[in-house]
Design a protein around this motif. Structure first.
Motif, PDB file in Angstrom:
ATOM      1  N   ALA A 106      69.627  57.792 -65.101  1.00 10.71           N
ATOM      2  CA  ALA A 106      70.830  58.217 -66.019  1.00 10.71           C
ATOM      3  C   ALA A 106      70.703  58.608 -67.437  1.00 10.71           C
ATOM      4  N   ALA A 107      69.718  57.753 -67.803  1.00  5.90           N
ATOM      5  CA  ALA A 107      69.481  58.008 -69.330  1.00  5.90           C
ATOM      6  C   ALA A 107      68.615  59.409 -69.340  1.00  5.90           C
ATOM      7  N   VAL A 108      67.779  59.595 -68.591  1.00 10.12           N
ATOM      8  CA  VAL A 108      66.878  60.827 -68.682  1.00 10.12           C
ATOM      9  C   VAL A 108      68.063  62.125 -68.572  1.00 10.12           C
ATOM     10  N   ARG A 109      69.107  61.791 -67.793  1.00  9.85           N
ATOM     11  CA  ARG A 109      70.051  62.844 -67.500  1.00  9.85           C
ATOM     12  C   ARG A 109      71.022  63.152 -68.578  1.00  9.85           C
ATOM     13  N   ARG A 110      71.435  62.085 -69.253  1.00 10.27           N
ATOM     14  CA  ARG A 110      72.173  62.094 -70.341  1.00 10.27           C
ATOM     15  C   ARG A 110      71.268  62.640 -71.758  1.00 10.27           C
ATOM     16  N   ARG A 111      70.308  62.628 -71.603  1.00  7.85           N
ATOM     17  CA  ARG A 111      69.501  63.176 -72.953  1.00  7.85           C
ATOM     18  C   ARG A 111      70.042  64.546 -73.480  1.00  7.85           C
ATOM     19  N   LYS A 112      70.282  65.341 -72.736  1.00 11.93           N
ATOM     20  CA  LYS A 112      70.781  66.793 -72.992  1.00 11.93           C
ATOM     21  C   LYS A 112      72.106  66.531 -73.833  1.00 11.93           C
ATOM     22  N   ALA A 113      73.057  65.644 -73.281  1.00 11.25           N
ATOM     23  CA  ALA A 113      74.441  65.664 -73.801  1.00 11.25           C
ATOM     24  C   ALA A 113      74.481  64.621 -75.031  1.00 11.25           C
ATOM     25  N   PHE A 114      73.523  63.725 -75.011  1.00 11.36           N
ATOM     26  CA  PHE A 114      73.624  62.555 -76.099  1.00 11.36           C
ATOM     27  C   PHE A 114      72.659  62.304 -76.771  1.00 11.36           C
ATOM     28  N   GLY A 115      71.358  63.215 -76.691  1.00  9.17           N
ATOM     29  CA  GLY A 115      70.157  63.006 -77.626  1.00  9.17           C
ATOM     30  C   GLY A 115      69.417  61.840 -76.966  1.00  9.17           C
ATOM     31  N   ASN A 116      68.669  61.378 -78.027  1.00  9.69           N
ATOM     32  CA  ASN A 116      67.748  60.233 -77.822  1.00  9.69           C
ATOM     33  C   ASN A 116      68.306  59.099 -76.945  1.00  9.69           C
ATOM     34  N   GLN A 117      67.683  58.978 -75.999  1.00  5.97           N
ATOM     35  CA  GLN A 117      67.989  57.759 -74.989  1.00  5.97           C
ATOM     36  C   GLN A 117      67.002  56.544 -74.953  1.00  5.97           C
ATOM     37  N   MET A 157      83.942  57.938 -76.704  1.00  8.35           N
ATOM     38  CA  MET A 157      83.980  57.175 -75.592  1.00  8.35           C
ATOM     39  C   MET A 157      82.821  56.517 -75.234  1.00  8.35           C
ATOM     40  N   GLN A 158      81.781  57.210 -75.149  1.00  2.00           N
ATOM     41  CA  GLN A 158      80.485  56.872 -74.702  1.00  2.00           C
ATOM     42  C   GLN A 158      79.987  55.780 -75.665  1.00  2.00           C
ATOM     43  N   THR A 159      79.915  55.753 -76.937  1.00  2.00           N
ATOM     44  CA  THR A 159      79.896  55.019 -77.880  1.00  2.00           C
ATOM     45  C   THR A 159      80.268  53.708 -77.607  1.00  2.00           C
ATOM     46  N   ARG A 160      81.724  53.662 -77.351  1.00  2.00           N
ATOM     47  CA  ARG A 160      82.591  52.461 -77.211  1.00  2.00           C
ATOM     48  C   ARG A 160      82.179  51.678 -75.836  1.00  2.00           C
ATOM     49  N   ILE A 161      81.708  52.400 -74.890  1.00  2.00           N
ATOM     50  CA  ILE A 161      81.385  51.950 -73.721  1.00  2.00           C
ATOM     51  C   ILE A 161      79.811  51.205 -73.824  1.00  2.00           C
ATOM     52  N   MET A 215      72.985  54.259 -82.280  1.00  2.00           N
ATOM     53  CA  MET A 215      72.230  55.695 -82.501  1.00  2.00           C
ATOM     54  C   MET A 215      73.197  56.619 -82.189  1.00  2.00           C
ATOM     55  N   LEU A 216      73.960  56.483 -81.252  1.00  2.00           N
ATOM     56  CA  LEU A 216      75.056  57.620 -80.757  1.00  2.00           C
ATOM     57  C   LEU A 216      75.874  57.740 -81.996  1.00  2.00           C
ATOM     58  N   ARG A 217      76.526  56.866 -82.425  1.00  2.00           N
ATOM     59  CA  ARG A 217      77.572  56.975 -83.486  1.00  2.00           C
ATOM     60  C   ARG A 217      77.047  57.483 -84.731  1.00  2.00           C
ATOM     61  N   ARG A 218      75.665  57.114 -84.872  1.00  2.00           N
ATOM     62  CA  ARG A 218      74.956  57.969 -86.188  1.00  2.00           C
ATOM     63  C   ARG A 218      74.932  59.316 -85.876  1.00  2.00           C
ATOM     64  N   ARG A 219      74.369  59.701 -84.635  1.00  2.00           N
ATOM     65  CA  ARG A 219      74.257  61.233 -84.255  1.00  2.00           C
ATOM     66  C   ARG A 219      75.841  61.890 -84.421  1.00  2.00           C
ATOM     67  N   LEU A 220      76.555  61.155 -83.739  1.00  2.00           N
ATOM     68  CA  LEU A 220      78.020  62.054 -84.015  1.00  2.00           C
ATOM     69  C   LEU A 220      78.286  62.303 -85.531  1.00  2.00           C
ATOM     70  N   ARG A 221      78.042  61.020 -86.157  1.00  2.00           N
ATOM     71  CA  ARG A 221      78.687  61.279 -87.671  1.00  2.00           C
ATOM     72  C   ARG A 221      77.762  62.309 -88.207  1.00  2.00           C
ATOM     73  N   PHE A 224      71.661  48.241 -75.498  1.00  2.00           N
ATOM     74  CA  PHE A 224      73.046  48.864 -75.522  1.00  2.00           C
ATOM     75  C   PHE A 224      73.800  49.013 -76.827  1.00  2.00           C
ATOM     76  N   VAL A 225      73.671  47.927 -77.710  1.00  2.00           N
ATOM     77  CA  VAL A 225      74.150  47.866 -79.103  1.00  2.00           C
ATOM     78  C   VAL A 225      73.494  48.785 -79.655  1.00  2.00           C
ATOM     79  N   ILE A 226      72.036  48.784 -79.783  1.00  2.00           N
ATOM     80  CA  ILE A 226      71.333  49.794 -80.523  1.00  2.00           C
ATOM     81  C   ILE A 226      71.624  51.466 -80.055  1.00  2.00           C
ATOM     82  N   GLN A 227      71.689  51.495 -78.744  1.00  2.00           N
ATOM     83  CA  GLN A 227      72.166  52.877 -78.203  1.00  2.00           C
ATOM     84  C   GLN A 227      73.740  53.311 -78.696  1.00  2.00           C
ATOM     85  N   ALA A 228      74.465  52.392 -78.852  1.00  2.00           N
ATOM     86  CA  ALA A 228      75.870  52.653 -79.336  1.00  2.00           C
ATOM     87  C   ALA A 228      75.733  53.259 -80.961  1.00  2.00           C
TER      88      ALA A 228
END
Length: 190
Positions: free
Chosen positions: A104-115, A1-5, A163-169, A157-161
């Motif tokens: 928010a990015a600092v707080r998301r680091r734990k859940a989503f990694g590199n921000q 969901m976060q990747t899509r957002i 990176m998150l998708r790559r991390r999830l894979r 935002f596209v780069i973050q999406a």
């Protein structure tokens, strides 16, 4: 969901930048509508993102949503005053939401990694916003910098999406501790 957002938010910002670049020569109805629409895009994306966050991050995102709603209304009013007023309001909004994005990015680091893309985008938004607000009273006020502002934010935002998708894979492809070895020879170096 976060990747899509992140991806949708990034693509929307890039599309907005392209549309605004073609229409921003004067502050007529079309550019004014686009200017109001930009914080609305942020508002909607922030509300969607806040639904799945922890309480502390959700509070920051809720504040960001309120600021974006107020900015959309204020930009609509400022558009009747002129370019300087619009740039000033947009600048205050960008600086404020950029700071919220950093938090928010600092707080998301734990859940989503590199921000880092979100950290850079938040910092640039804050700096850009301050610059817009300061230049709003200058002699040659222009809305042209907003195109680059939106394009850069969209790209981050596209780069973050991505990176998150790559991390999830990678996480889904990695073996887990629950992997059962059925033969003593499996995994042995032969």
């Amino acid at each position: 969901m976060q990747t899509r957002i992140f991806l949708i938010r990034g693509v929307a910002a890039l599309a907005w930048a392209a549309a605004f670049a073609t229409a921003s020569d004067s502050l007529t109805t079309g550019p004014a509508i686009l200017l109001v629409l930009y914080p609305v895009i942020d508002l909607v994306a922030t509300i969607i993102e806040a639904r799945g966050r922890q309480a502390s991050t959700r509070r920051v995102l809720a504040l960001n949503a309120v600021v974006s709603a107020a900015a959309a209304i204020a930009i609509a009013g400022a558009a009747t005053e002129g370019t300087g007023s619009v740039l000033g309001v947009f600048g205050v909004w960008a600086a404020t939401t950029g700071a919220a994005q950093l938090i928010a990015a600092v707080r998301r680091r734990k859940a989503f990694g590199n921000q880092w893309p979100m950290l850079v985008a938040g910092a640039l938004s804050s700096i850009g916003g301050i610059s817009f607000a300061l230049s709003a009273t200058g002699p040659d006020v222009s809305l042209d910098p907003l195109t680059l502002y939106a394009a850069a934010g969209g790209a981050f935002f596209v780069i973050q999406a991505w990176m998150l998708r790559r991390r999830l894979r990678r996480a889904s492809a990695a073996p887990t501790e629950s992997t059962v070895i059925t033969s003593p020879l499996e995994g042995a170096n032969a």
